[in-house]
Every structure is written in C-alpha cells, then in structure tokens.
Design a protein around this motif. Structure first.
Motif, PDB file in Angstrom:
ATOM      1  N   LEU A   1       0.848  -1.188   0.000  1.00  0.00           N
ATOM      2  CA  LEU A   1       0.000   0.000   0.000  1.00  0.00           C
ATOM      3  C   LEU A   1       0.888   1.243   0.000  1.00  0.00           C
ATOM      4  O   LEU A   1       1.713   1.418   0.901  1.00  0.00           O
ATOM      5  N   TRP A   2       0.712   2.098  -1.015  1.00  0.00           N
ATOM      6  CA  TRP A   2       1.501   3.316  -1.147  1.00  0.00           C
ATOM      7  C   TRP A   2       0.613   4.545  -0.979  1.00  0.00           C
ATOM      8  O   TRP A   2      -0.493   4.607  -1.531  1.00  0.00           O
ATOM      9  N   GLN A   3       1.107   5.526  -0.216  1.00  0.00           N
ATOM     10  CA  GLN A   3       0.476   6.843  -0.170  1.00  0.00           C
ATOM     11  C   GLN A   3       1.188   7.716  -1.183  1.00  0.00           C
ATOM     12  O   GLN A   3       2.407   7.884  -1.131  1.00  0.00           O
ATOM     13  N   LYS A   4       0.418   8.333  -2.094  1.00  0.00           N
ATOM     14  CA  LYS A   4       1.018   9.046  -3.217  1.00  0.00           C
ATOM     15  C   LYS A   4       0.708  10.540  -3.242  1.00  0.00           C
ATOM     16  O   LYS A   4       1.155  11.247  -4.146  1.00  0.00           O
ATOM     17  N   SER A   5      -0.051  11.016  -2.289  1.00  0.00           N
ATOM     18  CA  SER A   5      -0.319  12.454  -2.221  1.00  0.00           C
ATOM     19  C   SER A   5      -0.446  12.879  -0.768  1.00  0.00           C
ATOM     20  O   SER A   5      -0.638  12.056   0.129  1.00  0.00           O
ATOM     21  N   SER A   6      -0.336  14.173  -0.549  1.00  0.00           N
ATOM     22  CA  SER A   6      -0.386  14.718   0.810  1.00  0.00           C
ATOM     23  C   SER A   6      -1.733  14.465   1.466  1.00  0.00           C
ATOM     24  O   SER A   6      -2.766  14.459   0.802  1.00  0.00           O
ATOM     25  N   GLY A   7      -1.702  14.267   2.770  1.00  0.00           N
ATOM     26  CA  GLY A   7      -2.953  14.133   3.501  1.00  0.00           C
ATOM     27  C   GLY A   7      -2.815  13.356   4.785  1.00  0.00           C
ATOM     28  O   GLY A   7      -1.765  12.768   5.074  1.00  0.00           O
ATOM     29  N   VAL A   8      -3.887  13.373   5.565  1.00  0.00           N
ATOM     30  CA  VAL A   8      -3.974  12.591   6.784  1.00  0.00           C
ATOM     31  C   VAL A   8      -4.373  11.166   6.406  1.00  0.00           C
ATOM     32  O   VAL A   8      -5.287  10.957   5.616  1.00  0.00           O
TER      33      VAL A   8
ATOM     34  N   LEU B   1     -10.356   4.071   2.054  1.00  0.00           N
ATOM     35  CA  LEU B   1      -9.181   4.737   2.636  1.00  0.00           C
ATOM     36  C   LEU B   1      -8.999   6.133   2.052  1.00  0.00           C
ATOM     37  O   LEU B   1      -8.739   7.099   2.775  1.00  0.00           O
ATOM     38  N   SER B   2      -9.127   6.244   0.734  1.00  0.00           N
ATOM     39  CA  SER B   2      -8.927   7.521   0.057  1.00  0.00           C
ATOM     40  C   SER B   2      -9.927   8.571   0.498  1.00  0.00           C
ATOM     41  O   SER B   2      -9.567   9.726   0.769  1.00  0.00           O
ATOM     42  N   ARG B   3     -11.181   8.187   0.594  1.00  0.00           N
ATOM     43  CA  ARG B   3     -12.224   9.139   0.957  1.00  0.00           C
ATOM     44  C   ARG B   3     -12.199   9.479   2.445  1.00  0.00           C
ATOM     45  O   ARG B   3     -12.378  10.644   2.819  1.00  0.00           O
ATOM     46  N   CYS B   4     -11.978   8.491   3.276  1.00  0.00           N
ATOM     47  CA  CYS B   4     -11.873   8.762   4.711  1.00  0.00           C
ATOM     48  C   CYS B   4     -10.697   9.698   4.985  1.00  0.00           C
ATOM     49  O   CYS B   4     -10.804  10.636   5.785  1.00  0.00           O
ATOM     50  N   SER B   5      -9.589   9.465   4.310  1.00  0.00           N
ATOM     51  CA  SER B   5      -8.415  10.324   4.468  1.00  0.00           C
ATOM     52  C   SER B   5      -8.687  11.735   3.957  1.00  0.00           C
ATOM     53  O   SER B   5      -8.190  12.721   4.517  1.00  0.00           O
TER      54      SER B   5
END
Length: 330
Positions: free
Chosen positions: A56-63, A133-137
């Motif tokens: 699982l990769w995070q690719k943009s800024s955010g919580v 995950l994307s929307r909750c974040s």
C-alpha cells in the motif's frame, strides 16, 4: 513532512481509539463487497490463485485515515494486513499527516502497509479498500485544515462536521472527521435533538403562529425534552436574536445561528452573552452554521462563538493511494 511529537500526538492517539464497533464495520464491508461482485468476478478469475503480496503506497499529501475499514475489507476476504511503523518512530500511521513534498521518501510516495493472501482475493478487495481509505483520508485532511485555521487565529472553539454525509458511507466520513481533529457533531438522529426551521414551521402551523414565535420555540423544546429525556442535548436553529433568546429561555442547550454573515453572527452572539450574563439562564453553547468555508471560517471565530459547523463530508479532495501486487515466492 511528519509532525513533531507534541501534545497533538496524544490527542491524535485518543481520537484514534474511537473506532466503530467491529460488528458495524463487518456489516458495512460485506455490503461493499457484495455491491462490487454480486455474482462473479471474471477479471480476477484469469489470475493464478497463488499467494501474493500487495504494498500500500500513499502518493499524495494528507492525513491517513480509514485503517479499520481497509483492514476489514481484506480480512473478509481471508487476507492479512500488516501496517508499517512511521518514520522516526512517531506512533501509528493512522491519523498522521504526511506531505509528498518530503524528499526523504523516494518518488514522492511512501509505503504504508503490506497485504498478503491469495492473489484473486487481493484483486477483489483492492478497489473497495482503496476507495474507503482515500475518501476517509480526504475528510480527515479537510478537518485538519480547519483545525489549523483555529490555531492560526488562536480560537479555542470547536469545528464540527454536519450530518450532510453520503448515504451508506456516514460511518466512514464521521470517523474521518474525528481522526482529522473535528467534532463529529451528532453522528445520527439519536445523538442529539436538532430543531430546525422545518420542525418549528410544522409546530407553528399547529399553533397558527410564525415559526420563530417564542411560544412555538418553547413548545418545540418542551416536546423534545419530553421525548428525549434529560440526557440528550437539544439544539435550536435560530435566524434572529429574538428567536435565539426565546430558545435560551426555553432551555435549549445549543443555539444555532444559521445563515448569518460573519459580522451579524458575531454581533448577535455577543449580544446574547451580554443579555444573559448574570441571569438565571442555564449554560448554553452558540454555534455558527450555514455555508461556512475555509475562506470564511476565520471571520466567525469570535470570542462569543463556541462551535463552527461545516460540511466536512462535501467537497473534500481524496488522498491518493495505490496497491501494487506481486506474487509471493513459494
């Protein structure tokens, strides 16, 4: 950039402890999976059903927010999720803000977790888990932006997310608000009584009086208290100083000054404080509401305001995540 360890990390840990009951998450996830594959999954069927690993990769800024839902999707499919510890040992990833401008992470992305299980199951859960995950974040990140505004303007009040949530997705969005540092307001209709303009209008029709009449407001609060009992707070939507004073006199716990411009709101809130100061009026909270954005919120942050409610679950930007799958060596 990762936030440094301070008092905020303790608050973040406390907020992360507030998670939906597993039985509700399981039920929600089952609905999502059935919606995505109610009969057959032809695409995954073309893949050999060997053990596989997904990163699982995070690719943009955010919580980062939504781990309980991400985990539950893969657990329902018989897979295992292992989350990485954060950089510099700053606790769990969940609830942590990260920016892709951090050059210490290769390629402007970072690995968050590893998912292991049969390849077909990873493929079946991939999009559903990433969507949640994307929307909750995204909701959590938007909540954090409002919290930063509060600090910048030295306002000690509360940012609260309204009930304008996506049907069937409220649990995820409210959890995101909580993890991003905002108050969830009322999670559902049983959380608090909110007497809005239409409630008052209906009672006004019964009594043949205007919706903002003091008698209508008093009767609405009386009925609400009789129905909900002593343990449930009552909030009344008010459009004027007079209706707000009527709600305070009736015993409302929260006074919502709705759809007022910032100067009118702050002036009205201050006058309410002045007129009830030193009287036998009970303690009440004043809430600003109605189309408030990141741009306009600071103007509502006056000393007389306790709460600013905003539509955190509308118009937020999603945080970008991806899951890269490869076969696990036998």
């Amino acid at each position: 950039m990762l936030a440094s360890m301070n008092d905020d990390d303790e608050v973040r840990t406390e907020r992360r402890n507030v998670t939906p009951l597993p039985i509700f998450i399981t039920s929600l996830v089952q609905q999502w999976l059935l919606e995505d594959a109610p009969s057959f999954d032809f695409s995954s069927s073309v893949v050999a059903d060997r053990l596989a690993t997904g990163i699982l990769w995070q690719k943009s800024s955010g919580v980062v927010a939504g781990r309980p839902f991400f985990d539950a999707v893969f657990e329902a499919l018989g897979c295992q999720v292992v989350w990485n510890r954060t950089i510099d040992g700053i606790g769990e990833v969940e609830g942590q803000f990260w920016t892709d401008a951090d050059v210490s992470e290769a390629g402007g992305k970072r690995a968050l977790a590893t998912v292991r299980g049969p390849a077909r199951r990873l493929l079946q859960g991939e999009r559903t888990a990433l969507n949640a995950l994307s929307r909750c974040s995204g909701v959590a990140t938007r909540a954090r932006q409002f919290q930063l505004l509060c600090r910048e303007h030295h306002w000690a009040g509360t940012i609260a997310g309204t009930r304008k949530t996506t049907p069937g997705f409220r649990l995820v969005e409210k959890y995101g608000m909580q993890l991003g540092g905002a108050d969830m307001h009322r999670v559902d209709l049983s959380g608090m009584v909110m007497l809005k303009d239409n409630h008052l209008a209906c009672i006004g029709l019964e009594l043949n009086r205007p919706a903002d009449d003091a008698l209508v407001i008093r009767e609405a609060v009386r009925r609400a208290r009789a129905c909900a009992g002593f343990s449930v707070k009552i909030e009344v939507e008010c459009s004027s100083e007079a209706s707000a004073l009527a709600a305070i006199a009736a015993g409302a716990d929260v006074i919502m000054l709705d759809n007022m411009d910032p100067s009118t709101f702050c002036r009205t809130a201050e006058r309410l404080r002045q007129q009830t100061n030193g009287t036998q009026a009970h303690r009440y909270l004043i809430e600003a509401s109605g189309g408030i954005s990141l741009e306009t919120a600071p103007a509502y942050m006056c000393a007389a305001a306790d709460i600013i409610s905003v539509s955190l679950s509308q118009g937020y930007g999603c945080v970008d995540f991806s899951l890269k799958i490869s076969f696990t060596d036998p």
